[in-house]
Motif scaffolding. Structure first.
Motif, PDB file in Angstrom:
ATOM      1  N   ARG A  54     -18.563  -6.707  10.450  1.00  0.00           N
ATOM      2  CA  ARG A  54     -18.564  -5.609  11.427  1.00  0.00           C
ATOM      3  C   ARG A  54     -17.422  -4.622  11.170  1.00  0.00           C
ATOM      4  NH1 ARG A  54     -21.718  -5.492  15.663  1.00  0.00           N
ATOM      5  NH2 ARG A  54     -20.159  -4.499  16.956  1.00  0.00           N
ATOM      6  N   ALA A  55     -17.265  -4.252   9.908  1.00  0.00           N
ATOM      7  CA  ALA A  55     -16.288  -3.257   9.454  1.00  0.00           C
ATOM      8  C   ALA A  55     -14.844  -3.735   9.527  1.00  0.00           C
ATOM      9  CB  ALA A  55     -16.445  -1.938  10.209  1.00  0.00           C
ATOM     10  N   ASN A  56     -14.604  -4.989   9.899  1.00  0.00           N
ATOM     11  CA  ASN A  56     -13.257  -5.549   9.902  1.00  0.00           C
ATOM     12  C   ASN A  56     -13.100  -6.500   8.726  1.00  0.00           C
ATOM     13  OD1 ASN A  56     -12.145  -4.365  12.298  1.00  0.00           O
ATOM     14  ND2 ASN A  56     -13.479  -5.692  13.475  1.00  0.00           N
ATOM     15  N   THR A  57     -11.892  -6.565   8.186  1.00  0.00           N
ATOM     16  CA  THR A  57     -11.629  -7.466   7.071  1.00  0.00           C
ATOM     17  C   THR A  57     -10.817  -8.662   7.558  1.00  0.00           C
ATOM     18  OG1 THR A  57      -9.664  -6.190   6.499  1.00  0.00           O
ATOM     19  CG2 THR A  57     -11.699  -5.639   5.338  1.00  0.00           C
ATOM     20  N   HIS A  58     -11.023  -9.797   6.898  1.00  0.00           N
ATOM     21  CA  HIS A  58     -10.220 -10.979   7.176  1.00  0.00           C
ATOM     22  C   HIS A  58     -10.208 -11.881   5.948  1.00  0.00           C
ATOM     23  CE1 HIS A  58     -14.277 -12.280   8.614  1.00  0.00           C
ATOM     24  NE2 HIS A  58     -13.958 -13.364   7.961  1.00  0.00           N
ATOM     25  N   ALA A  66      -9.792  -2.805  13.951  1.00  0.00           N
ATOM     26  CA  ALA A  66      -9.328  -1.579  13.283  1.00  0.00           C
ATOM     27  C   ALA A  66      -8.081  -1.821  12.424  1.00  0.00           C
ATOM     28  CB  ALA A  66      -9.087  -0.462  14.296  1.00  0.00           C
ATOM     29  N   THR A  67      -7.912  -3.040  11.952  1.00  0.00           N
ATOM     30  CA  THR A  67      -6.813  -3.385  11.058  1.00  0.00           C
ATOM     31  C   THR A  67      -7.393  -3.854   9.736  1.00  0.00           C
ATOM     32  OG1 THR A  67      -5.384  -4.032  12.887  1.00  0.00           O
ATOM     33  CG2 THR A  67      -4.826  -4.908  10.731  1.00  0.00           C
ATOM     34  N   THR A  68      -6.803  -3.427   8.649  1.00  0.00           N
ATOM     35  CA  THR A  68      -7.237  -3.871   7.331  1.00  0.00           C
ATOM     36  C   THR A  68      -6.304  -4.957   6.851  1.00  0.00           C
ATOM     37  OG1 THR A  68      -8.109  -1.689   6.795  1.00  0.00           O
ATOM     38  CG2 THR A  68      -7.617  -3.137   4.949  1.00  0.00           C
ATOM     39  N   ILE A  69      -6.887  -6.035   6.352  1.00  0.00           N
ATOM     40  CA  ILE A  69      -6.112  -7.130   5.777  1.00  0.00           C
ATOM     41  C   ILE A  69      -6.666  -7.361   4.380  1.00  0.00           C
ATOM     42  CG2 ILE A  69      -7.584  -8.920   6.747  1.00  0.00           C
ATOM     43  CD1 ILE A  69      -5.019 -10.547   7.257  1.00  0.00           C
ATOM     44  N   GLU A  70      -5.793  -7.624   3.410  1.00  0.00           N
ATOM     45  CA  GLU A  70      -6.254  -7.779   2.028  1.00  0.00           C
ATOM     46  C   GLU A  70      -5.402  -8.797   1.291  1.00  0.00           C
ATOM     47  OE1 GLU A  70      -5.123  -4.483  -0.725  1.00  0.00           O
ATOM     48  OE2 GLU A  70      -4.350  -3.574   1.115  1.00  0.00           O
ATOM     49  N   LEU A  71      -6.033  -9.480   0.353  1.00  0.00           N
ATOM     50  CA  LEU A  71      -5.320 -10.404  -0.528  1.00  0.00           C
ATOM     51  C   LEU A  71      -4.556  -9.613  -1.570  1.00  0.00           C
ATOM     52  CD1 LEU A  71      -8.072 -13.076  -1.181  1.00  0.00           C
ATOM     53  CD2 LEU A  71      -5.880 -13.479  -0.064  1.00  0.00           C
ATOM     54  N   ILE A  72      -3.373 -10.099  -1.906  1.00  0.00           N
ATOM     55  CA  ILE A  72      -2.587  -9.521  -2.988  1.00  0.00           C
ATOM     56  C   ILE A  72      -2.484 -10.611  -4.051  1.00  0.00           C
ATOM     57  CG2 ILE A  72      -0.343  -8.618  -3.657  1.00  0.00           C
ATOM     58  CD1 ILE A  72      -0.047  -7.544  -0.861  1.00  0.00           C
ATOM     59  N   PRO A 120       3.061 -19.282  -2.236  1.00  0.00           N
ATOM     60  CA  PRO A 120       2.416 -18.953  -0.946  1.00  0.00           C
ATOM     61  C   PRO A 120       1.336 -17.891  -1.134  1.00  0.00           C
ATOM     62  CG  PRO A 120       4.817 -18.815  -0.796  1.00  0.00           C
ATOM     63  CD  PRO A 120       4.472 -18.977  -2.240  1.00  0.00           C
ATOM     64  N   LEU A 121       0.409 -17.849  -0.213  1.00  0.00           N
ATOM     65  CA  LEU A 121      -0.629 -16.808  -0.214  1.00  0.00           C
ATOM     66  C   LEU A 121       0.024 -15.504   0.212  1.00  0.00           C
ATOM     67  CD1 LEU A 121      -3.743 -16.147  -0.262  1.00  0.00           C
ATOM     68  CD2 LEU A 121      -3.594 -16.375   2.206  1.00  0.00           C
ATOM     69  N   ARG A 122      -0.124 -14.475  -0.584  1.00  0.00           N
ATOM     70  CA  ARG A 122       0.448 -13.170  -0.243  1.00  0.00           C
ATOM     71  C   ARG A 122      -0.682 -12.247   0.177  1.00  0.00           C
ATOM     72  NH1 ARG A 122       5.174 -10.900  -3.710  1.00  0.00           N
ATOM     73  NH2 ARG A 122       6.108 -12.533  -2.467  1.00  0.00           N
ATOM     74  N   TYR A 123      -0.498 -11.594   1.334  1.00  0.00           N
ATOM     75  CA  TYR A 123      -1.502 -10.657   1.811  1.00  0.00           C
ATOM     76  C   TYR A 123      -0.828  -9.465   2.465  1.00  0.00           C
ATOM     77  CZ  TYR A 123      -0.921 -12.530   6.586  1.00  0.00           C
ATOM     78  OH  TYR A 123      -0.422 -12.903   7.808  1.00  0.00           O
ATOM     79  N   ALA A 124      -1.613  -8.404   2.629  1.00  0.00           N
ATOM     80  CA  ALA A 124      -1.105  -7.179   3.250  1.00  0.00           C
ATOM     81  C   ALA A 124      -1.957  -6.846   4.464  1.00  0.00           C
ATOM     82  CB  ALA A 124      -1.134  -6.019   2.267  1.00  0.00           C
ATOM     83  N   ARG A 125      -1.322  -6.234   5.442  1.00  0.00           N
ATOM     84  CA  ARG A 125      -1.998  -5.836   6.672  1.00  0.00           C
ATOM     85  C   ARG A 125      -1.556  -4.409   6.994  1.00  0.00           C
ATOM     86  NH1 ARG A 125      -0.138  -9.882  10.548  1.00  0.00           N
ATOM     87  NH2 ARG A 125       1.608  -8.491  10.826  1.00  0.00           N
ATOM     88  N   THR A 126      -2.523  -3.581   7.454  1.00  0.00           N
ATOM     89  CA  THR A 126      -2.186  -2.215   7.829  1.00  0.00           C
ATOM     90  C   THR A 126      -3.222  -1.676   8.814  1.00  0.00           C
ATOM     91  OG1 THR A 126      -1.590  -0.027   6.988  1.00  0.00           O
ATOM     92  CG2 THR A 126      -3.451  -1.093   5.952  1.00  0.00           C
ATOM     93  N   SER A 127      -2.824  -0.715   9.607  1.00  0.00           N
ATOM     94  CA  SER A 127      -3.742  -0.019  10.511  1.00  0.00           C
ATOM     95  C   SER A 127      -3.189   1.381  10.734  1.00  0.00           C
ATOM     96  CB  SER A 127      -3.872  -0.767  11.847  1.00  0.00           C
ATOM     97  OG  SER A 127      -2.715  -0.588  12.636  1.00  0.00           O
TER      98      SER A 127
END
Length: 108
Positions: free
Chosen positions: A13-17, A36-42, A50-57
């Motif tokens: 539904r247009a959201n990332t996780h 309305a927040t984007t989350i992505e794997l780095i 550790p798992l590194r990820y980024a979050r932005t809105s």
């Protein structure tokens, strides 16, 4: 990716996780940034890091986080600097869905 875990980037539904699967006990958890927040794997080069990820809105500057998949502990690695007198608590962002009118969808 960790030797005992698998991390999968998903969109719904247009959201990332990020869905994290524990290969030892079969449990799973979801890292979600919210509406309305984007989350992505780095990229993680080593499987035991550790798992590194980024979050932005629109109201949260790009934030990079390391997550220990065994403990769930998170460490803030970097947050994009915002110039001026920025206070993210003074802003709101939300996703609003609208139903379009028009001819019915083609079914065949």
């Amino acid at each position: 990716l960790c030797t005992n875990h698998v991390a999968v980037f998903e969109r719904e539904r247009a959201n990332t996780h990020i869905r994290i699967l524990d290969l030892c006990d079969g449990t799973e958890s979801i890292l979600a940034g919210g509406d309305a927040t984007t989350i992505e794997l780095i990229g993680n080069d080593e499987p035991d890091e550790p798992l590194r990820y980024a979050r932005t809105s629109l109201v949260e500057p790009r934030t990079i986080i390391d997550r220990d998949l065994s403990t769930g502990e998170e460490t803030l690695r970097k947050r994009q600097e915002v110039l001026g007198d920025f206070d993210e608590t003074q802003y709101v962002t939300e996703r609003i869905w609208a139903t379009a009118s028009g001819p019915p969808a083609c079914t065949g």
